[in-house]
Design a protein around this motif. Structure first.
Motif, PDB file in Angstrom:
ATOM      1  N   ASN A 171       0.868  -1.166   0.000  1.00 48.16           N
ATOM      2  CA  ASN A 171       0.000   0.000   0.000  1.00 48.16           C
ATOM      3  C   ASN A 171       0.908   1.219   0.000  1.00 48.16           C
ATOM      4  O   ASN A 171       1.416   1.632   1.044  1.00 48.16           O
ATOM      5  N   LEU A 174       1.005   4.221   2.471  1.00 40.73           N
ATOM      6  CA  LEU A 174       1.624   4.143   3.798  1.00 40.73           C
ATOM      7  C   LEU A 174       2.938   4.906   3.867  1.00 40.73           C
ATOM      8  O   LEU A 174       3.441   5.191   4.957  1.00 40.73           O
ATOM      9  N   PRO A 183       6.981   2.766   2.298  1.00 40.66           N
ATOM     10  CA  PRO A 183       5.666   2.155   2.515  1.00 40.66           C
ATOM     11  C   PRO A 183       5.687   0.847   3.301  1.00 40.66           C
ATOM     12  O   PRO A 183       4.629   0.312   3.610  1.00 40.66           O
TER      13      PRO A 183
END
Length: 359
Positions: A171, A174, A183
Protein backbone atom coordinates in the motif's frame (compact mmCIF):
# COMPACT_ATOMS: atom_id res chain seq x y z
CA UNK A 1 22.00 29.87 -17.14
CA UNK A 2 19.25 27.47 -18.15
CA UNK A 3 16.37 27.70 -15.68
CA UNK A 4 13.52 26.69 -18.01
CA UNK A 5 12.07 23.23 -18.54
CA UNK A 6 9.33 21.87 -20.79
CA UNK A 7 7.98 22.29 -24.31
CA UNK A 8 4.29 23.23 -24.04
CA UNK A 9 3.84 23.10 -20.25
CA UNK A 10 6.90 25.20 -19.53
CA UNK A 11 8.35 26.29 -16.19
CA UNK A 12 11.05 28.84 -15.35
CA UNK A 13 12.31 28.86 -11.77
CA UNK A 14 14.09 31.76 -10.08
CA UNK A 15 15.75 32.70 -6.80
CA UNK A 16 18.59 31.57 -4.53
CA UNK A 17 18.80 29.66 -1.27
CA UNK A 18 19.50 32.79 0.79
CA UNK A 19 17.86 35.41 -1.38
CA UNK A 20 14.53 37.08 -0.62
CA UNK A 21 12.46 34.38 -2.32
CA UNK A 22 12.35 31.56 -4.79
CA UNK A 23 9.60 31.02 -7.32
CA UNK A 24 8.38 29.76 -10.65
CA UNK A 25 6.60 31.04 -13.74
CA UNK A 26 4.42 28.41 -15.40
CA UNK A 27 3.54 29.00 -19.05
CA UNK A 28 1.22 26.80 -21.10
CA UNK A 29 -1.08 25.55 -18.37
CA UNK A 30 -4.56 25.00 -19.86
CA UNK A 31 -7.27 27.44 -18.82
CA UNK A 32 -10.07 26.33 -16.54
CA UNK A 33 -8.05 24.03 -14.28
CA UNK A 34 -9.21 24.23 -10.67
CA UNK A 35 -6.33 25.83 -8.78
CA UNK A 36 -6.37 23.82 -5.56
CA UNK A 37 -4.13 25.88 -3.25
CA UNK A 38 -4.43 23.36 -0.39
CA UNK A 39 -3.23 20.54 -2.66
CA UNK A 40 -0.23 22.54 -3.85
CA UNK A 41 0.64 23.58 -0.31
CA UNK A 42 0.40 19.96 0.85
CA UNK A 43 3.08 18.93 -1.64
CA UNK A 44 5.28 21.84 -0.56
CA UNK A 45 4.84 20.76 3.06
CA UNK A 46 6.07 17.27 2.13
CA UNK A 47 9.30 18.78 0.77
CA UNK A 48 9.91 21.56 3.29
CA UNK A 49 12.77 21.36 5.84
CA UNK A 50 12.41 20.72 9.55
CA UNK A 51 10.00 17.77 9.29
CA UNK A 52 11.85 15.52 11.74
CA UNK A 53 15.24 15.09 13.37
CA UNK A 54 16.54 13.25 10.27
CA UNK A 55 16.05 16.31 8.06
CA UNK A 56 17.65 19.74 8.03
CA UNK A 57 16.43 21.94 10.87
CA UNK A 58 16.10 25.03 8.71
CA UNK A 59 12.61 26.38 9.46
CA UNK A 60 10.72 27.42 6.35
CA UNK A 61 6.93 27.42 6.11
CA UNK A 62 7.23 27.33 2.29
CA UNK A 63 3.90 29.12 2.07
CA UNK A 64 3.47 30.16 -1.55
CA UNK A 65 1.92 33.30 -3.00
CA UNK A 66 0.04 33.48 -6.30
CA UNK A 67 1.21 36.45 -8.38
CA UNK A 68 -0.69 35.89 -11.63
CA UNK A 69 -2.58 33.52 -13.89
CA UNK A 70 -5.40 32.53 -11.51
CA UNK A 71 -8.85 34.11 -11.25
CA UNK A 72 -11.74 32.98 -9.07
CA UNK A 73 -10.00 29.67 -8.34
CA UNK A 74 -9.34 28.73 -11.97
CA UNK A 75 -6.30 29.00 -14.22
CA UNK A 76 -6.78 31.61 -16.94
CA UNK A 77 -4.38 30.24 -19.56
CA UNK A 78 -1.94 33.09 -18.96
CA UNK A 79 1.46 32.70 -17.24
CA UNK A 80 1.11 31.65 -13.61
CA UNK A 81 3.55 33.22 -11.19
CA UNK A 82 4.18 31.58 -7.81
CA UNK A 83 6.56 32.91 -5.15
CA UNK A 84 7.87 31.32 -1.94
CA UNK A 85 9.57 33.74 0.47
CA UNK A 86 12.74 32.62 2.26
CA UNK A 87 12.14 33.07 5.97
CA UNK A 88 15.05 31.42 7.80
CA UNK A 89 18.31 32.34 6.09
CA UNK A 90 21.49 32.16 8.15
CA UNK A 91 24.03 33.41 5.66
CA UNK A 92 26.66 33.73 8.38
CA UNK A 93 26.75 29.93 8.54
CA UNK A 94 28.54 30.04 5.16
CA UNK A 95 30.94 32.96 5.63
CA UNK A 96 33.76 30.54 6.45
CA UNK A 97 33.61 29.00 2.95
CA UNK A 98 33.34 32.26 0.98
CA UNK A 99 36.74 31.47 -0.57
CA UNK A 100 36.83 27.70 -0.12
CA UNK A 101 35.56 24.98 -2.41
CA UNK A 102 33.44 22.42 -0.56
CA UNK A 103 34.13 18.83 -1.72
CA UNK A 104 31.49 17.44 -4.12
CA UNK A 105 29.57 20.73 -4.25
CA UNK A 106 29.11 23.04 -7.24
CA UNK A 107 31.41 25.68 -5.73
CA UNK A 108 34.38 25.10 -8.03
CA UNK A 109 32.40 24.37 -11.20
CA UNK A 110 30.20 27.47 -10.78
CA UNK A 111 33.32 29.60 -10.26
CA UNK A 112 34.99 28.04 -13.31
CA UNK A 113 31.92 28.73 -15.46
CA UNK A 114 30.71 32.13 -14.23
CA UNK A 115 33.72 33.61 -12.43
CA UNK A 116 31.50 34.31 -9.42
CA UNK A 117 29.32 32.29 -7.08
CA UNK A 118 26.82 32.85 -4.29
CA UNK A 119 28.41 30.91 -1.43
CA UNK A 120 25.38 31.36 0.88
CA UNK A 121 23.99 27.84 0.90
CA UNK A 122 25.10 27.30 -2.67
CA UNK A 123 22.90 30.05 -4.08
CA UNK A 124 21.24 28.82 -7.26
CA UNK A 125 22.81 25.36 -6.97
CA UNK A 126 21.02 24.73 -3.66
CA UNK A 127 18.28 22.13 -3.44
CA UNK A 128 16.10 24.95 -2.08
CA UNK A 129 15.34 25.68 -5.75
CA UNK A 130 13.37 22.43 -5.94
CA UNK A 131 10.54 23.92 -3.87
CA UNK A 132 9.60 25.91 -6.96
CA UNK A 133 9.56 22.71 -9.02
CA UNK A 134 7.30 21.03 -6.46
CA UNK A 135 4.82 23.90 -6.66
CA UNK A 136 4.73 23.68 -10.46
CA UNK A 137 4.61 19.88 -10.36
CA UNK A 138 1.61 19.98 -8.01
CA UNK A 139 -0.27 22.04 -10.59
CA UNK A 140 0.74 19.52 -13.26
CA UNK A 141 -0.66 16.77 -11.02
CA UNK A 142 -3.99 18.63 -10.89
CA UNK A 143 -4.12 18.56 -14.70
CA UNK A 144 -3.23 14.86 -14.78
CA UNK A 145 -5.82 13.98 -12.11
CA UNK A 146 -8.54 15.00 -14.54
CA UNK A 147 -7.19 12.35 -16.91
CA UNK A 148 -7.08 9.62 -14.26
CA UNK A 149 -3.28 9.70 -14.00
CA UNK A 150 -1.70 9.39 -10.54
CA UNK A 151 1.93 9.51 -9.41
CA UNK A 152 3.29 7.95 -6.22
CA UNK A 153 6.94 7.99 -5.19
CA UNK A 154 8.47 6.43 -2.09
CA UNK A 155 11.81 5.59 -0.51
CA UNK A 156 12.88 2.06 -1.41
CA UNK A 157 16.50 2.12 -0.23
CA UNK A 158 18.74 3.95 2.24
CA UNK A 159 22.40 2.99 2.09
CA UNK A 160 22.46 -0.82 2.00
CA UNK A 161 18.96 -1.15 3.49
CA UNK A 162 16.63 -2.17 0.66
CA UNK A 163 12.90 -2.72 0.54
CA UNK A 164 12.58 -6.09 -1.24
CA UNK A 165 8.77 -6.30 -1.56
CA UNK A 166 7.48 -5.39 -5.08
CA UNK A 167 5.40 -2.22 -5.17
CA UNK A 168 2.35 -4.15 -6.41
CA UNK A 169 2.21 -5.95 -3.06
CA UNK A 170 2.36 -2.78 -0.95
CA UNK A 171 0.00 0.00 0.00
CA UNK A 172 2.10 2.89 -1.29
CA UNK A 173 -0.06 5.38 0.60
CA UNK A 174 1.62 4.14 3.80
CA UNK A 175 4.75 5.99 2.69
CA UNK A 176 3.25 9.22 4.01
CA UNK A 177 2.75 7.76 7.48
CA UNK A 178 6.43 7.78 8.51
CA UNK A 179 9.30 10.26 8.38
CA UNK A 180 11.34 8.21 5.90
CA UNK A 181 8.47 7.87 3.39
CA UNK A 182 8.94 4.13 3.00
CA UNK A 183 5.67 2.15 2.51
CA UNK A 184 7.00 -0.86 4.45
CA UNK A 185 6.61 0.13 8.15
CA UNK A 186 9.17 -2.37 9.42
CA UNK A 187 11.82 -1.35 6.91
CA UNK A 188 10.97 2.31 7.52
CA UNK A 189 11.88 1.94 11.20
CA UNK A 190 15.24 0.43 10.29
CA UNK A 191 15.89 3.21 7.78
CA UNK A 192 15.03 5.92 10.30
CA UNK A 193 17.44 4.45 12.86
CA UNK A 194 20.16 4.16 10.20
CA UNK A 195 19.77 7.79 9.10
CA UNK A 196 19.67 9.01 12.69
CA UNK A 197 22.83 7.09 13.54
CA UNK A 198 24.52 8.60 10.48
CA UNK A 199 23.43 12.09 11.57
CA UNK A 200 24.93 11.62 15.03
CA UNK A 201 28.27 10.71 13.43
CA UNK A 202 28.24 13.95 11.47
CA UNK A 203 28.05 12.01 8.22
CA UNK A 204 25.52 11.47 5.42
CA UNK A 205 24.10 8.54 3.43
CA UNK A 206 22.44 8.12 0.04
CA UNK A 207 19.35 6.25 -1.08
CA UNK A 208 16.84 5.43 -3.79
CA UNK A 209 13.43 6.92 -4.53
CA UNK A 210 11.12 4.70 -6.58
CA UNK A 211 8.13 6.09 -8.48
CA UNK A 212 5.00 4.56 -10.01
CA UNK A 213 2.79 6.38 -12.52
CA UNK A 214 -0.60 4.75 -13.08
CA UNK A 215 -3.37 5.54 -15.53
CA UNK A 216 -1.07 6.82 -18.30
CA UNK A 217 -2.75 5.81 -21.59
CA UNK A 218 -0.88 4.24 -24.47
CA UNK A 219 0.58 6.68 -26.96
CA UNK A 220 2.38 9.37 -24.93
CA UNK A 221 5.98 10.00 -25.95
CA UNK A 222 8.06 10.25 -29.10
CA UNK A 223 9.89 7.42 -30.88
CA UNK A 224 13.36 8.86 -31.52
CA UNK A 225 15.14 11.62 -29.58
CA UNK A 226 12.27 12.67 -27.30
CA UNK A 227 11.50 9.23 -25.92
CA UNK A 228 9.31 9.27 -22.81
CA UNK A 229 11.88 7.42 -20.72
CA UNK A 230 14.68 9.67 -22.00
CA UNK A 231 12.78 12.76 -20.89
CA UNK A 232 12.00 11.19 -17.51
CA UNK A 233 15.70 10.43 -17.14
CA UNK A 234 16.66 14.01 -18.01
CA UNK A 235 14.10 15.37 -15.54
CA UNK A 236 15.28 13.14 -12.70
CA UNK A 237 18.97 13.76 -13.39
CA UNK A 238 18.30 17.50 -13.16
CA UNK A 239 17.44 17.09 -9.46
CA UNK A 240 20.21 17.93 -7.00
CA UNK A 241 22.25 14.93 -5.77
CA UNK A 242 20.82 12.48 -8.33
CA UNK A 243 23.47 10.07 -9.67
CA UNK A 244 21.42 7.45 -11.49
CA UNK A 245 18.11 6.63 -13.20
CA UNK A 246 16.67 3.34 -14.38
CA UNK A 247 13.20 2.32 -15.48
CA UNK A 248 11.46 -1.01 -15.83
CA UNK A 249 13.87 -3.89 -15.34
CA UNK A 250 16.77 -1.43 -15.51
CA UNK A 251 20.28 -2.81 -15.14
CA UNK A 252 18.96 -6.08 -13.72
CA UNK A 253 17.48 -6.84 -17.15
CA UNK A 254 20.91 -7.61 -18.59
CA UNK A 255 20.91 -10.86 -16.60
CA UNK A 256 17.86 -12.23 -18.41
CA UNK A 257 17.34 -13.90 -21.77
CA UNK A 258 15.01 -12.26 -24.25
CA UNK A 259 12.58 -15.14 -23.76
CA UNK A 260 12.39 -14.18 -20.08
CA UNK A 261 12.39 -10.44 -20.52
CA UNK A 262 9.87 -9.94 -23.31
CA UNK A 263 6.45 -8.65 -22.20
CA UNK A 264 3.88 -10.79 -24.02
CA UNK A 265 0.68 -9.10 -25.18
CA UNK A 266 -2.87 -10.25 -24.58
CA UNK A 267 -6.36 -8.76 -24.81
CA UNK A 268 -8.21 -8.43 -21.51
CA UNK A 269 -11.94 -8.89 -20.89
CA UNK A 270 -12.62 -5.26 -21.83
CA UNK A 271 -10.87 -5.60 -25.18
CA UNK A 272 -7.84 -3.58 -24.06
CA UNK A 273 -4.37 -4.67 -25.17
CA UNK A 274 -2.24 -5.46 -22.11
CA UNK A 275 1.09 -7.12 -21.30
CA UNK A 276 1.35 -10.14 -19.00
CA UNK A 277 4.53 -8.79 -17.42
CA UNK A 278 5.86 -5.24 -17.26
CA UNK A 279 9.62 -5.42 -17.45
CA UNK A 280 9.41 -2.62 -20.02
CA UNK A 281 8.30 -0.29 -17.24
CA UNK A 282 5.26 0.90 -19.14
CA UNK A 283 7.28 2.31 -22.04
CA UNK A 284 8.17 0.67 -25.36
CA UNK A 285 9.88 2.40 -28.26
CA UNK A 286 9.88 5.61 -26.24
CA UNK A 287 6.06 5.62 -26.04
CA UNK A 288 3.78 4.67 -23.15
CA UNK A 289 1.98 1.33 -23.59
CA UNK A 290 -0.75 1.78 -21.00
CA UNK A 291 0.88 -0.23 -18.21
CA UNK A 292 2.29 1.27 -15.01
CA UNK A 293 5.36 3.43 -15.62
CA UNK A 294 7.86 2.74 -12.87
CA UNK A 295 11.40 3.88 -12.33
CA UNK A 296 14.09 4.35 -9.68
CA UNK A 297 16.24 7.38 -8.90
CA UNK A 298 19.55 7.11 -7.03
CA UNK A 299 20.64 9.97 -4.75
CA UNK A 300 24.21 10.35 -3.51
CA UNK A 301 25.06 11.09 0.13
CA UNK A 302 24.58 14.78 0.92
CA UNK A 303 27.89 16.52 0.24
CA UNK A 304 27.91 18.71 3.36
CA UNK A 305 28.95 16.69 6.40
CA UNK A 306 29.82 17.79 9.91
CA UNK A 307 33.43 16.71 9.56
CA UNK A 308 36.59 18.48 8.44
CA UNK A 309 37.58 17.77 4.83
CA UNK A 310 40.63 18.72 2.81
CA UNK A 311 40.16 21.05 -0.15
CA UNK A 312 41.58 24.18 -1.78
CA UNK A 313 40.56 27.84 -1.81
CA UNK A 314 39.87 30.17 -4.75
CA UNK A 315 43.59 30.91 -4.97
CA UNK A 316 44.52 27.23 -5.24
CA UNK A 317 45.95 27.03 -1.75
CA UNK A 318 45.29 24.01 0.50
CA UNK A 319 42.34 24.51 2.83
CA UNK A 320 40.34 22.59 5.41
CA UNK A 321 36.57 22.87 5.02
CA UNK A 322 34.60 22.57 8.24
CA UNK A 323 30.97 21.48 7.96
CA UNK A 324 28.55 24.01 9.44
CA UNK A 325 24.92 24.98 8.94
CA UNK A 326 21.77 22.87 8.76
CA UNK A 327 21.74 19.97 6.34
CA UNK A 328 19.98 16.67 5.68
CA UNK A 329 21.92 13.54 6.70
CA UNK A 330 19.93 11.76 3.95
CA UNK A 331 18.06 13.61 1.24
CA UNK A 332 15.65 10.91 0.03
CA UNK A 333 12.73 11.43 2.45
CA UNK A 334 12.32 15.03 1.24
CA UNK A 335 13.14 14.10 -2.37
CA UNK A 336 9.96 12.01 -2.77
CA UNK A 337 7.71 14.97 -3.72
CA UNK A 338 10.46 16.37 -5.96
CA UNK A 339 10.58 13.13 -7.97
CA UNK A 340 6.79 13.16 -8.23
CA UNK A 341 6.82 16.78 -9.38
CA UNK A 342 9.34 16.21 -12.15
CA UNK A 343 7.46 13.11 -13.33
CA UNK A 344 4.24 15.13 -13.43
CA UNK A 345 5.90 17.90 -15.46
CA UNK A 346 7.15 15.37 -18.01
CA UNK A 347 3.81 13.58 -18.31
CA UNK A 348 1.65 16.69 -18.59
CA UNK A 349 3.96 18.02 -21.30
CA UNK A 350 3.66 14.80 -23.32
CA UNK A 351 -0.12 14.85 -22.81
CA UNK A 352 -0.34 18.34 -24.32
CA UNK A 353 2.01 17.40 -27.15
CA UNK A 354 -0.17 14.39 -27.90
CA UNK A 355 -3.28 16.58 -27.93
CA UNK A 356 -1.57 19.06 -30.27
CA UNK A 357 -0.67 16.23 -32.65
CA UNK A 358 -4.34 15.21 -32.86
CA UNK A 359 -5.60 18.74 -33.42
Amino acid sequence: MSSTYGTLFKISTFGESHGKAIGVVIDGCPAGITFDEAFIQQDLDRRKPGQSRITTQRKESDTFQVLSGVFEGKTTGTPIGLMIPNEDQRSKDYSHISEQFRPSHADYTYTAKYGVRDYRGGGRSSARETAARVAAGALAKLVLQQLGVSIQAYVSQVGKLKMETPYQQLNLALAEENAVRCPDPEVAEQMFAYIDETRKKGDSIGGVVSCVCTGVPAGWGEPVFDKLHAELGKAMLSINAVKGFEYGSGFAGVEQYGSEHNDEYYTDETGKVRTRTNLSGGIQGGISNGEDIYFRVAFKPVATIMQDQESVDVHGNPAVVSGKGRHDPCVVPRAVPIVEAMAALVLVDFYLLNQARKA
